[in-house]
Design an enzyme around this catalytic site. Structure first.
Site, PDB file in Angstrom:
ATOM      1  N   ASP A   1      25.564  51.722  34.856  1.00 26.99           N
ATOM      2  CA  ASP A   1      25.763  50.157  34.380  1.00 26.99           C
ATOM      3  C   ASP A   1      26.000  50.070  33.024  1.00 26.99           C
ATOM      4  OD1 ASP A   1      25.120  47.506  33.846  1.00 26.99           O
ATOM      5  OD2 ASP A   1      23.444  47.647  35.139  1.00 26.99           O
TER       6      ASP A   1
ATOM      7  N   TYR B   1      30.533  32.466  32.883  1.00 26.88           N
ATOM      8  CA  TYR B   1      31.480  32.939  33.121  1.00 26.88           C
ATOM      9  C   TYR B   1      32.629  32.531  32.194  1.00 26.88           C
ATOM     10  CZ  TYR B   1      35.593  35.330  35.352  1.00 26.88           C
ATOM     11  OH  TYR B   1      37.030  36.229  35.661  1.00 26.88           O
TER      12      TYR B   1
ATOM     13  N   VAL C   1      43.887  36.303  41.219  1.00 24.30           N
ATOM     14  CA  VAL C   1      44.440  37.565  41.776  1.00 24.30           C
ATOM     15  C   VAL C   1      43.472  37.963  42.570  1.00 24.30           C
ATOM     16  CG1 VAL C   1      44.523  39.913  40.644  1.00 24.30           C
ATOM     17  CG2 VAL C   1      44.441  38.176  39.051  1.00 24.30           C
TER      18      VAL C   1
HETATM   19  N1  LIG Z   1      40.324  38.218  40.610  1.00 28.27           N
HETATM   20  C1  LIG Z   1      40.509  37.299  39.791  1.00 28.27           C
HETATM   21  O1  LIG Z   1      41.116  36.302  40.192  1.00 28.27           O
HETATM   22  C2  LIG Z   1      40.656  37.436  38.195  1.00 28.27           C
HETATM   23  C3  LIG Z   1      40.768  36.326  37.599  1.00 28.27           C
HETATM   24  C4  LIG Z   1      40.843  36.381  36.299  1.00 28.27           C
HETATM   25  C5  LIG Z   1      40.131  37.302  35.607  1.00 28.27           C
HETATM   26  N2  LIG Z   1      39.482  38.440  36.308  1.00 28.27           N
HETATM   27  C6  LIG Z   1      38.825  39.607  35.738  1.00 28.27           C
HETATM   28  O2  LIG Z   1      39.448  40.878  35.978  1.00 28.27           O
HETATM   29  C7  LIG Z   1      38.421  41.654  35.968  1.00 28.27           C
HETATM   30  C8  LIG Z   1      38.467  42.474  37.104  1.00 28.27           C
HETATM   31  O3  LIG Z   1      37.833  41.360  38.176  1.00 28.27           O
HETATM   32  P1  LIG Z   1      38.224  41.688  39.587  1.00 28.27           P
HETATM   33  O4  LIG Z   1      38.742  40.521  40.271  1.00 28.27           O
HETATM   34  O5  LIG Z   1      38.927  43.153  40.093  1.00 28.27           O
HETATM   35  O6  LIG Z   1      36.603  42.078  40.060  1.00 28.27           O
HETATM   36  P2  LIG Z   1      35.837  42.631  41.312  1.00 28.27           P
HETATM   37  O7  LIG Z   1      34.442  41.983  41.378  1.00 28.27           O
HETATM   38  O8  LIG Z   1      36.757  42.817  42.357  1.00 28.27           O
HETATM   39  O9  LIG Z   1      35.538  44.375  40.411  1.00 28.27           O
HETATM   40  C9  LIG Z   1      34.788  44.410  39.636  1.00 28.27           C
HETATM   41  C10 LIG Z   1      34.191  45.809  39.472  1.00 28.27           C
HETATM   42  O10 LIG Z   1      33.238  45.730  38.431  1.00 28.27           O
HETATM   43  C11 LIG Z   1      32.228  46.576  38.877  1.00 28.27           C
HETATM   44  N3  LIG Z   1      30.902  46.189  37.943  1.00 28.27           N
HETATM   45  C12 LIG Z   1      30.216  44.887  37.998  1.00 28.27           C
HETATM   46  N4  LIG Z   1      29.229  45.032  36.936  1.00 28.27           N
HETATM   47  C13 LIG Z   1      29.262  46.508  36.513  1.00 28.27           C
HETATM   48  C14 LIG Z   1      28.472  46.989  35.638  1.00 28.27           C
HETATM   49  N5  LIG Z   1      27.338  46.390  34.974  1.00 28.27           N
HETATM   50  N6  LIG Z   1      28.628  48.260  35.183  1.00 28.27           N
HETATM   51  C15 LIG Z   1      29.786  48.964  35.702  1.00 28.27           C
HETATM   52  N7  LIG Z   1      30.582  48.233  36.817  1.00 28.27           N
HETATM   53  C16 LIG Z   1      30.517  47.256  36.969  1.00 28.27           C
HETATM   54  C17 LIG Z   1      32.062  46.117  40.210  1.00 28.27           C
HETATM   55  O11 LIG Z   1      31.262  47.227  41.058  1.00 28.27           O
HETATM   56  C18 LIG Z   1      33.671  46.221  40.652  1.00 28.27           C
HETATM   57  O12 LIG Z   1      33.711  47.592  41.264  1.00 28.27           O
HETATM   58  C19 LIG Z   1      37.135  40.956  35.567  1.00 28.27           C
HETATM   59  O13 LIG Z   1      36.995  40.899  34.161  1.00 28.27           O
HETATM   60  C20 LIG Z   1      37.258  39.635  35.908  1.00 28.27           C
HETATM   61  O14 LIG Z   1      36.811  38.622  35.167  1.00 28.27           O
HETATM   62  C21 LIG Z   1      39.680  38.551  37.657  1.00 28.27           C
END
Ligand SMILES: NC(=O)c1ccc[n+]([C@@H]2O[C@H](COP(=O)([O-])OP(=O)(O)OC[C@H]3O[C@@H](n4cnc5c(N)ncnc54)[C@H](O)[C@@H]3O)[C@@H](O)[C@H]2O)c1
Length: 254
Positions: free
Chosen positions: A60, A152, A185
């Site tokens: 974590d 967020y 995304v």
């Molecule tokens: N998906 C979107 O539309 C979108 C848009 C803008 C920004 N983002 C940003 O992109 C990044 C990735 O997003 P995503 O959509 O791939 O998210 P996701 O939820 O699919 O993946 C996030 C990953 O982070 C891991 N994680 C969460 N908390 C954790 C911790 N405390 N320690 C270690 N690992 C941890 C989770 O297990 C997961 O594998 C994030 O920063 C998100 O805010 C995503």
């Protein structure tokens, strides 16, 4: 020759979504990747599929001792860390009437504080070699939002400011620090209340048909990962403190 040949990278939240795509693109470009995730199964699956170019690192990121140990393990094993991608994040959907102190604190701890901690842990090793790249994943929600994600948004805005501060502090050591602000995304995070928000009728009408997103679609994770490849490599030599918006034009419309 890959764009990241022989580089050593640590990518948080790399078990799925954008982080997984970044780990895959980095490995394809010749980097060795520490696939960091809180979830063992996904981290190990991604690392295994990358073979000798990766290792899972399960902890974590809000656990400062675990993070320190993980960085020391990579330094012991590979001798250096060239690239850190601060990607892991959590999001809770609730308005100001409903959200809880616990949700606020967890969001800040994962999305913002751990990002600072990660930079703090890798910067000395990067500075010793006079080369480093730190990439922080923010969001368009740093700038625009339709509500119900206050913590967020605050964390993602904080990332933009933290990126600038780190860029100033680390420039003299050859370390460039930039952020990426993705729009929509298609990942697990685009699931809101059990529904993929990029496949709803509202999304099709507003963002696609009316072109509120000028490119008229959500991004695939790989499209964000290719921006990260640029920021991680030698081609990025005169960009620091920037937030590259990768949103298909979403935030330039009104
Ligand atoms: N998906 C979107 O539309 C979108 C848009 C803008 C920004 N983002 C940003 O992109 C990044 C990735 O997003 P995503 O959509 O791939 O998210 P996701 O939820 O699919 O993946 C996030 C990953 O982070 C891991 N994680 C969460 N908390 C954790 C911790 N405390 N320690 C270690 N690992 C941890 C989770 O297990 C997961 O594998 C994030 O920063 C998100 O805010 C995503």
């Amino acid at each position: 020759m890959g764009l990241l040949n022989d580089r050593v990278a640590l990518v948080t939240g790399a078990g799925q979504g954008i982080g997984e795509a970044i780990a895959r693109e980095f490995a394809a470009e010749g980097a060795w990747v520490a696939v960091v995730d809180i979830r063992r199964e996904t981290a190990e699956q991604v690392a295994a599929s990358l073979g000798i170019n990766a290792r899972a690192s399960v902890f974590d990121i809000t656990d400062a001792d675990a993070y320190k140990n993980a960085v020391e393990d990579v330094l012991r094993e590979r001798g250096r860390i060239d690239i850190l991608v601060n990607n892991a994040a959590v999001a809770f959907t609730a308005d100001v009437f409903e959200d809880t102190r616990q949700q606020w604190e967890r969001t800040m701890a994962v999305n913002l504080e751990a990002m600072h901690q990660g930079a703090k842990l890798v910067a000395p090793a990067m500075a010793r070699r006079g080369w480093g790249r730190i990439i922080n994943i923010s969001s368009v929600q740093a700038f625009a939002t339709d509500g119900r994600v206050g913590a967020y948004c605050a964390s993602k805005g904080g990332i933009v400011a933290l990126t600038r501060s780190l860029a100033v502090e680390l420039a003299a050591h050859g370390i460039l620090v930039n952020a990426i602000a993705p729009g929509f995304v298609r990942t697990a995070m685009s699931m809101v209340d059990g529904v993929d928000e990029t496949t709803t009728g509202d999304f099709a009408e507003w963002y696609v048909k009316r072109r509120k997103i000028p490119l008229a679609r959500a991004a695939e994770p790989r499209e964000i990962a290719r921006v990260a490849v640029f920021l991680a490599g030698e081609d990025c030599s005169y960009v620091t403190g920037a937030t590259l918006v990768a949103d298909g034009g979403l935030t330039i419309t009104f």
